[in-house]
Design a protein around this motif. Sequence first.
Motif, PDB file in Angstrom:
ATOM      1  N   ASN A  97     -10.517  18.737 -19.394  1.00 42.55           N
ATOM      2  CA  ASN A  97     -11.709  19.617 -18.666  1.00 42.55           C
ATOM      3  C   ASN A  97     -13.255  19.332 -19.515  1.00 42.55           C
ATOM      4  N   TRP A  98     -12.757  17.954 -21.308  1.00 37.39           N
ATOM      5  CA  TRP A  98     -14.251  17.758 -21.323  1.00 37.39           C
ATOM      6  C   TRP A  98     -14.846  17.030 -20.045  1.00 37.39           C
ATOM      7  N   LEU A  99     -13.587  15.615 -19.648  1.00 34.92           N
ATOM      8  CA  LEU A  99     -13.937  14.421 -19.112  1.00 34.92           C
ATOM      9  C   LEU A  99     -14.633  14.787 -17.820  1.00 34.92           C
ATOM     10  N   LYS A 100     -14.713  15.414 -17.470  1.00 37.50           N
ATOM     11  CA  LYS A 100     -14.947  16.555 -16.003  1.00 37.50           C
ATOM     12  C   LYS A 100     -15.866  16.473 -16.034  1.00 37.50           C
ATOM     13  N   VAL A 101     -16.550  16.686 -17.375  1.00 36.87           N
ATOM     14  CA  VAL A 101     -18.292  17.064 -17.488  1.00 36.87           C
ATOM     15  C   VAL A 101     -18.915  15.898 -18.428  1.00 36.87           C
ATOM     16  N   ARG A 102     -18.111  15.134 -18.845  1.00 38.79           N
ATOM     17  CA  ARG A 102     -19.014  14.625 -20.155  1.00 38.79           C
ATOM     18  C   ARG A 102     -19.991  13.864 -19.225  1.00 38.79           C
ATOM     19  N   LYS A 103     -20.130  13.152 -18.258  1.00 37.80           N
ATOM     20  CA  LYS A 103     -21.224  12.742 -17.142  1.00 37.80           C
ATOM     21  C   LYS A 103     -22.216  13.742 -17.730  1.00 37.80           C
ATOM     22  N   GLU A 104     -22.310  14.856 -18.003  1.00 37.51           N
ATOM     23  CA  GLU A 104     -23.599  15.494 -17.872  1.00 37.51           C
ATOM     24  C   GLU A 104     -23.895  15.242 -19.193  1.00 37.51           C
ATOM     25  N   VAL A 105     -23.842  15.231 -20.548  1.00 39.66           N
ATOM     26  CA  VAL A 105     -24.370  14.640 -21.890  1.00 39.66           C
ATOM     27  C   VAL A 105     -24.663  13.215 -21.631  1.00 39.66           C
ATOM     28  N   ALA A 106     -23.106  12.408 -21.462  1.00 39.05           N
ATOM     29  CA  ALA A 106     -23.299  10.900 -22.235  1.00 39.05           C
ATOM     30  C   ALA A 106     -24.571  10.481 -21.604  1.00 39.05           C
ATOM     31  N   ALA A 107     -24.735   9.584 -22.324  1.00 41.10           N
ATOM     32  CA  ALA A 107     -25.385   8.215 -21.686  1.00 41.10           C
ATOM     33  C   ALA A 107     -25.197   7.162 -20.929  1.00 41.10           C
ATOM     34  N   ALA A 108     -25.499   6.891 -20.316  1.00 39.13           N
ATOM     35  CA  ALA A 108     -25.183   5.924 -19.040  1.00 39.13           C
ATOM     36  C   ALA A 108     -24.920   4.391 -19.904  1.00 39.13           C
ATOM     37  N   GLY A 109     -23.844   3.636 -20.054  1.00 45.42           N
ATOM     38  CA  GLY A 109     -23.004   2.780 -20.417  1.00 45.42           C
ATOM     39  C   GLY A 109     -22.195   3.838 -21.820  1.00 45.42           C
ATOM     40  N   GLU A 110     -22.275   4.586 -21.914  1.00 40.42           N
ATOM     41  CA  GLU A 110     -21.782   5.584 -23.477  1.00 40.42           C
ATOM     42  C   GLU A 110     -20.230   5.012 -23.275  1.00 40.42           C
ATOM     43  N   PRO A 111     -19.873   4.209 -24.484  1.00 38.77           N
ATOM     44  CA  PRO A 111     -18.018   4.118 -24.461  1.00 38.77           C
ATOM     45  C   PRO A 111     -17.433   5.696 -25.167  1.00 38.77           C
ATOM     46  N   ALA A 112     -18.400   5.900 -26.294  1.00 42.51           N
ATOM     47  CA  ALA A 112     -17.241   7.337 -26.472  1.00 42.51           C
ATOM     48  C   ALA A 112     -16.496   8.008 -25.634  1.00 42.51           C
ATOM     49  N   LEU A 113     -15.884   8.932 -26.329  1.00 40.27           N
ATOM     50  CA  LEU A 113     -14.936   9.380 -26.284  1.00 40.27           C
ATOM     51  C   LEU A 113     -15.756  10.549 -25.967  1.00 40.27           C
ATOM     52  N   PHE A 114     -16.322  11.096 -27.188  1.00 39.62           N
ATOM     53  CA  PHE A 114     -17.108  12.786 -27.880  1.00 39.62           C
ATOM     54  C   PHE A 114     -18.744  12.017 -28.204  1.00 39.62           C
ATOM     55  N   VAL A 115     -19.347  12.467 -27.744  1.00 42.46           N
ATOM     56  CA  VAL A 115     -21.437  12.422 -27.505  1.00 42.46           C
ATOM     57  C   VAL A 115     -21.962  13.698 -27.903  1.00 42.46           C
ATOM     58  N   SER A 116     -23.222  13.130 -28.341  1.00 37.74           N
ATOM     59  CA  SER A 116     -23.690  14.214 -28.509  1.00 37.74           C
ATOM     60  C   SER A 116     -24.471  14.867 -27.625  1.00 37.74           C
TER      61      SER A 116
END
Length: 308
Positions: free
Chosen positions: A201-220
């Motif tokens: 579920n997180w991977l589906k919405v991660r792109k809404e938060v993660a910066a471009a090119g950020e490799p980390a699974l969990f981002v602030s």
Amino acid sequence: MTPLALPITLPKTLQQPLDRFYEYLRAERGLSLHTQRNYKQQLQTMAEYLVHVGVTDWQAVDARWVRQLASKGMRDGMKASSIATRLSSLRSFFDFLVLRGELSANTARGVSAPRKKRPLPKNLDVDEVNQLLEVNEDDPLSIRDRAMMELMYGAGLRLAELVDVNVRDVQLRSGEIRVIGKGDKERKVPFAGLAVEWVGNWLKVRKEVAAAGEPALFVSKLGGRISHRSVQKRMAQWGQKQAVASHITPHKLRHSFATHMLESSNNLRAVQELLGHENISTTQIYTHLDFQHLADVYDKAHPRARKK
């Protein structure tokens, strides 16, 4: 070491070196009043005991007497940390006497305090875990937080391992995560069920938060890799929000994973591998068996325990 019933007047051979040491602490070491009082209290109590057993000169206090001072504290129920403090004050005092030429050697240097018992963090029971993980808010950061907590409890990761996981390390289909543990040792950790579901579920919405090119699974919320402190803070906040009685920490989730796995499987070696412990003794300290289970096994297995 408990104080003796009646106050004891120390002989000059014990008292005068102590007075010189106290003055040294005040004038030359510049220690706080609190520390000076602690030193004085510890040394006074030991000196009174020495008088009680017939020792009236610091030169007579060899390693055997120092060990006896420590043993007396243990018999009196002192905590290991208190005995360590007492021996530390004696070592400092003897260093002073050696420096002044009043002792030829510091006989307290070779005596170790008893090892402190390593406190075990309290684990959550299964009901508390379920209460914590009933997070159904659908904003990206809430989904992220539930995914982190599901993964911590579902795979028993260390906080540093959770933070360091990259997207490429996660295999949802096979239910595996590649982590780098202590000593830069790599291992694959299985995860399943709700942990897989919520990481997905997180991977589906991660792109809404993660910066471009950020490799980390969990981002602030700023898009970069989430920090250790942020994970700790968010989990504590969810514990309060979900009205869980226990204070929630990442380590408590890992400990709960280990405890519940061990109680269900009784397989210490497997839990050792899952936790990434190099030595099984670490797993034995880190986890605890349900005593009732041990008692039941004993009653069924031991020839002399079986009821006729």
